[in-house]
Design an enzyme around this catalytic site. Structure first.
Site, short mmCIF file in Angstrom:
data_model
loop_
_atom_site.label_atom_id
_atom_site.label_comp_id
_atom_site.label_asym_id
_atom_site.label_seq_id
_atom_site.Cartn_x
_atom_site.Cartn_y
_atom_site.Cartn_z
N LYS A 4 -11.73 2.32 1.28
CA LYS A 4 -10.56 1.84 0.57
C LYS A 4 -11.18 0.86 -0.49
O LYS A 4 -11.92 -0.01 0.05
CB LYS A 4 -9.39 1.21 0.95
CG LYS A 4 -8.73 1.98 1.75
CD LYS A 4 -7.34 1.02 2.46
CE LYS A 4 -6.71 1.69 3.55
NZ LYS A 4 -5.54 0.69 4.03
N GLU A 39 0.70 -1.21 0.14
CA GLU A 39 0.21 -0.06 0.13
C GLU A 39 0.78 1.45 -0.05
O GLU A 39 0.55 2.13 -0.64
CB GLU A 39 -0.85 -0.09 1.32
CG GLU A 39 -1.96 -1.06 1.12
CD GLU A 39 -2.60 -1.06 2.44
OE1 GLU A 39 -4.04 -0.57 2.55
OE2 GLU A 39 -2.37 -1.41 3.35
#
Length: 120
Positions: free
Chosen positions: A99, A21
């Protein structure tokens, strides 16, 4: 209390607990609800009597795109604190960060958090 909404604002950032990420980044969706008395603006038709949602958008964008945190809870907290500081007329904020594609094996639409804060 009156409300100002910013819905489904999308930004590219590098927040997350997983190494990928922080390297690859991802899209974050932010929804914000600001509680503010809009009586004066509803009567005056003047921008200075309200909260400029373009400036709110820019504040959120700056934090999502230019900072890095492991947790979106921390990101949301920083955004809320900054919004309270920049906009004294805002009495409460609900901020949701989502997300769509975190690196989690499975089938789901999205993951996210939501903070509800009242001006201290």
């Amino acid at each position: 209390m009156d409300k100002i909404y910013l819905n489904k604002c999308r930004f590219y950032g590098y927040h997350g607990a997983f190494p990928e990420e922080n390297v690859l980044g991802q899209i974050f969706q932010v929804d914000a609800v600001l509680s503010v008395n809009l009586t004066a603006a509803s009567q005056s038709d003047q921008l200075e009597d309200t909260v400029h949602y373009g400036m709110v958008f820019d504040c959120i964008k700056d934090h999502v795109e230019n900072e890095r945190y492991q947790l979106i809870e921390k990101l949301a907290g920083v955004i809320v604190d900054d919004l309270f500081q920049q906009f004294p007329s805002v009495q409460a904020i609900t901020l949701k960060i989502t997300k769509d594609n975190p690196p989690i094996n499975g089938h789901y639409e999205s993951v996210g958090i939501e903070l509800e804060r009242v001006r201290p």
